[in-house]
Design a protein around this motif. Structure first.
Motif, PDB file in Angstrom:
ATOM      1  N   ILE A 165       0.836  -1.195   0.000  1.00 15.47           N
ATOM      2  CA  ILE A 165       0.000   0.000   0.000  1.00 15.47           C
ATOM      3  C   ILE A 165       0.875   1.250   0.000  1.00 15.47           C
ATOM      4  O   ILE A 165       1.912   1.267   0.662  1.00 15.47           O
ATOM      5  N   ALA A 166       0.446   2.283  -0.724  1.00 17.25           N
ATOM      6  CA  ALA A 166       1.206   3.534  -0.739  1.00 17.25           C
ATOM      7  C   ALA A 166       0.389   4.668  -0.119  1.00 17.25           C
ATOM      8  O   ALA A 166      -0.766   4.886  -0.500  1.00 17.25           O
ATOM      9  N   ILE A 167       0.977   5.383   0.829  1.00 18.37           N
ATOM     10  CA  ILE A 167       0.301   6.533   1.438  1.00 18.37           C
ATOM     11  C   ILE A 167       0.306   7.690   0.435  1.00 18.37           C
ATOM     12  O   ILE A 167       1.340   8.062  -0.100  1.00 18.37           O
ATOM     13  N   ALA A 205      -2.490  -0.422  -3.877  1.00 16.09           N
ATOM     14  CA  ALA A 205      -3.613   0.460  -3.590  1.00 16.09           C
ATOM     15  C   ALA A 205      -3.142   1.646  -2.752  1.00 16.09           C
ATOM     16  O   ALA A 205      -2.114   1.574  -2.085  1.00 16.09           O
ATOM     17  N   PRO A 206      -3.909   2.746  -2.799  1.00 12.54           N
ATOM     18  CA  PRO A 206      -3.539   3.919  -2.021  1.00 12.54           C
ATOM     19  C   PRO A 206      -4.076   3.874  -0.594  1.00 12.54           C
ATOM     20  O   PRO A 206      -5.145   3.316  -0.360  1.00 12.54           O
ATOM     21  N   MET A 207      -3.340   4.475   0.330  1.00 10.88           N
ATOM     22  CA  MET A 207      -3.889   4.721   1.666  1.00 10.88           C
ATOM     23  C   MET A 207      -4.184   6.209   1.745  1.00 10.88           C
ATOM     24  O   MET A 207      -3.298   7.034   1.570  1.00 10.88           O
ATOM     25  N   TYR A 208      -5.469   6.542   1.967  1.00 14.55           N
ATOM     26  CA  TYR A 208      -5.847   7.943   2.106  1.00 14.55           C
ATOM     27  C   TYR A 208      -5.801   8.355   3.569  1.00 14.55           C
ATOM     28  O   TYR A 208      -6.207   7.591   4.446  1.00 14.55           O
ATOM     29  N   LEU A 209      -5.315   9.558   3.803  1.00 12.12           N
ATOM     30  CA  LEU A 209      -5.271  10.094   5.166  1.00 12.12           C
ATOM     31  C   LEU A 209      -6.378  11.124   5.333  1.00 12.12           C
ATOM     32  O   LEU A 209      -7.011  11.527   4.356  1.00 12.12           O
ATOM     33  N   ASP A 210      -6.591  11.558   6.566  1.00 14.47           N
ATOM     34  CA  ASP A 210      -7.608  12.591   6.778  1.00 14.47           C
ATOM     35  C   ASP A 210      -7.203  13.841   6.005  1.00 14.47           C
ATOM     36  O   ASP A 210      -6.019  14.155   5.878  1.00 14.47           O
ATOM     37  N   GLU A 291       3.061  -4.383   3.407  1.00 13.97           N
ATOM     38  CA  GLU A 291       4.000  -3.261   3.404  1.00 13.97           C
ATOM     39  C   GLU A 291       3.264  -1.958   3.112  1.00 13.97           C
ATOM     40  O   GLU A 291       2.354  -1.930   2.291  1.00 13.97           O
ATOM     41  N   VAL A 292       3.647  -0.905   3.821  1.00 18.10           N
ATOM     42  CA  VAL A 292       3.106   0.424   3.545  1.00 18.10           C
ATOM     43  C   VAL A 292       4.273   1.360   3.287  1.00 18.10           C
ATOM     44  O   VAL A 292       5.208   1.408   4.076  1.00 18.10           O
ATOM     45  N   ILE A 293       4.215   2.079   2.170  1.00 19.29           N
ATOM     46  CA  ILE A 293       5.274   3.067   1.914  1.00 19.29           C
ATOM     47  C   ILE A 293       4.673   4.470   1.931  1.00 19.29           C
ATOM     48  O   ILE A 293       3.556   4.679   1.453  1.00 19.29           O
ATOM     49  N   ASP A 294       5.374   5.399   2.540  1.00 23.34           N
ATOM     50  CA  ASP A 294       4.993   6.796   2.487  1.00 23.34           C
ATOM     51  C   ASP A 294       5.752   7.377   1.295  1.00 23.34           C
ATOM     52  O   ASP A 294       6.956   7.611   1.376  1.00 23.34           O
ATOM     53  N   ILE A 295       5.070   7.530   0.158  1.00 19.70           N
ATOM     54  CA  ILE A 295       5.767   7.873  -1.087  1.00 19.70           C
ATOM     55  C   ILE A 295       6.638   9.129  -0.922  1.00 19.70           C
ATOM     56  O   ILE A 295       7.763   9.188  -1.384  1.00 19.70           O
ATOM     57  N   VAL A 300       9.238   3.239   4.948  1.00 19.75           N
ATOM     58  CA  VAL A 300       8.550   1.973   4.688  1.00 19.75           C
ATOM     59  C   VAL A 300       8.193   1.281   6.007  1.00 19.75           C
ATOM     60  O   VAL A 300       9.012   1.187   6.916  1.00 19.75           O
ATOM     61  N   TYR A 301       6.960   0.816   6.099  1.00 19.85           N
ATOM     62  CA  TYR A 301       6.524   0.017   7.251  1.00 19.85           C
ATOM     63  C   TYR A 301       6.325  -1.393   6.743  1.00 19.85           C
ATOM     64  O   TYR A 301       5.589  -1.600   5.776  1.00 19.85           O
ATOM     65  N   LYS A 302       6.949  -2.365   7.392  1.00 20.17           N
ATOM     66  CA  LYS A 302       6.817  -3.745   6.924  1.00 20.17           C
ATOM     67  C   LYS A 302       6.062  -4.600   7.932  1.00 20.17           C
ATOM     68  O   LYS A 302       6.314  -4.539   9.132  1.00 20.17           O
ATOM     69  N   PHE A 303       5.135  -5.396   7.414  1.00 24.07           N
ATOM     70  CA  PHE A 303       4.361  -6.282   8.289  1.00 24.07           C
ATOM     71  C   PHE A 303       4.481  -7.718   7.833  1.00 24.07           C
ATOM     72  O   PHE A 303       3.874  -8.608   8.388  1.00 24.07           O
ATOM     73  N   CYS A 304       5.247  -7.909   6.793  1.00 23.85           N
ATOM     74  CA  CYS A 304       5.235  -9.173   6.083  1.00 23.85           C
ATOM     75  C   CYS A 304       6.098 -10.234   6.770  1.00 23.85           C
ATOM     76  O   CYS A 304       7.245 -10.424   6.417  1.00 23.85           O
TER      77      CYS A 304
END
Ligand code: PLP
Length: 341
Positions: A165-167, A205-210, A291-295, A300-304
């Motif tokens: 996922i990408a922020i 997929a994108p991660m949307y923030l407030d 995995e989540v990356i803050d573009i 990078v946050y890894k959960f895998c």
């Protein structure tokens, strides 16, 4: 009909035999009509086309081991469509009309409900839109409600595998007091920039923030977000999230399984502390996030862990899917069996 390869169905559109339609005119809903056409005749000035007066639902029918066809929490979809209709000033589809239309569409296309054990199901798409002509910006006087179905394979071909996922920080899906809680096409149009951007960066997929502070997690593309930490199921609370029926169900199942549940603003900074994270919705049920990356910052946050879904996500997934296919007792009365005739 041509023989469908149930085990290798895409998550896409396949033509079925019939769809059902109904028109709202002169202040009332007409009769349900059955159509074998994939097209709708439409006025060139219909409000759906110009001003986005359109809402939809997404649900599935599942074939059990007993060969019976099941709907899952259809009433929640019916109520949500009413909520969306109110939100953009459309005529509401009565709950019983919604059920009639869904049942009719499923029954008329029974042969397209995939066999038990294939991992496939029949996707149901109720659609409501302003079909009356207006040129000034105002609600239409005429509406069309239609339901079509299409058999779909599992959302993730590789199975229950973690997604990346990408922020996204330079576009928003929905404003805090906008239309985020309504399932309207406009939100999807608004989300395309973020979706394409995340895909171009190599993420799923994108991660949307407030929108205001860019600090709290809102949604993952067109799915809700959840996290697991210290035996707690955590999911964001915000005024722009679409209330996912899958998420609602997972919350109940998490409680049944003895987990605590928290619905509150979830800060991006918390990502680091989560044991499992995932996205949820009807299409995939749960997509574990690996995995989540803050573009922008490259963080990078890894959960895998061994690149598999975490144990709590897996347990929740198995339980929910088990109920939907009729393998696990339906303690909450979520399942409706569609009669044969
Ligand atoms: C449809 C949708 C979901 C998922 O809802 P379910 O009822 O679980 O299918 C989540 N977010 C958005 C924006 C949606 O449109």
């Amino acid at each position: 009909m041509q023989q469908l390869d149930w085990k290798n169905l895409p998550f896409g559109y396949i033509k079925t035999k019939y769809n059902v339609r109904c028109t709202y005119k002169d202040g009332k809903w007409g009769e349900l009509e059955v159509s074998d056409s994939e097209y709708i005749p439409m006025h060139i000035a219909a409000t759906a086309l110009h001003y986005g007066q359109e809402a939809f639902e997404g649900m599935k029918a599942y074939r059990g081991k007993d060969n019976k066809i099941r709907l899952f929490r259809w009433e929640e979809n019916a109520k949500r469509l009413q909520h969306s209709a109110e939100g953009i000033h459309m005529a509401k589809v009565p709950i019983d009309l919604f059920l009639q239309a869904v049942v009719k569409a499923v029954k008329l296309n029974q042969e397209f409900v995939p066999p038990y054990g294939t991992g496939a199901s029949l996707y149901i798409r109720p659609l409501l839109f302003g079909s009356g002509a207006e040129v000034g910006v105002r609600p239409a006087k005429e509406y069309t409600f239609l339901v079509f179905v299409t058999p779909v394979g599992p959302y993730f071909k590789e199975g229950f595998n973690p997604v990346k996922i990408a922020i996204i920080r330079d576009s928003d899906r929905a404003a805090p007091l906008g239309t985020g809680t309504f399932k309207v096409g406009g939100n999807y149009a608004a989300s395309l920039r973020g979706t394409i951007k995340s895909q171009q960066a190599g993420y799923g997929a994108p991660m949307y923030l407030d929108c205001c502070e860019k600090k709290y997690i809102d949604e993952i593309g067109a799915a809700n977000f959840f996290a697991i930490k210290d035996n707690t199921y955590i999911t964001p609370k915000s005024s722009s999230i679409l209330a996912s029926i899958t998420n609602m169900s997972l919350i109940t199942l998490a409680e049944d399984l003895g987990y605590k549940v928290e619905r509150r603003p979830v800060s991006v900074d918390e990502l680091e502390s989560f044991e499992e994270v995932g996205a949820c919705g009807t299409a995939a049920v749960i997509s574990p996030i690996g995995e989540v990356i803050d573009i922008e910052s490259g963080k990078v946050y890894k959960f895998c862990k061994d690149c598999k879904a975490g144990p709590v996500s897996k347990k929740l997934y198995d339980t929910l899917v088990g109920i939907q296919y009729g393998d696990i007792e339906d303690k909450h009365g979520w399942v409706t069996i569609i009669d044969k005739d």
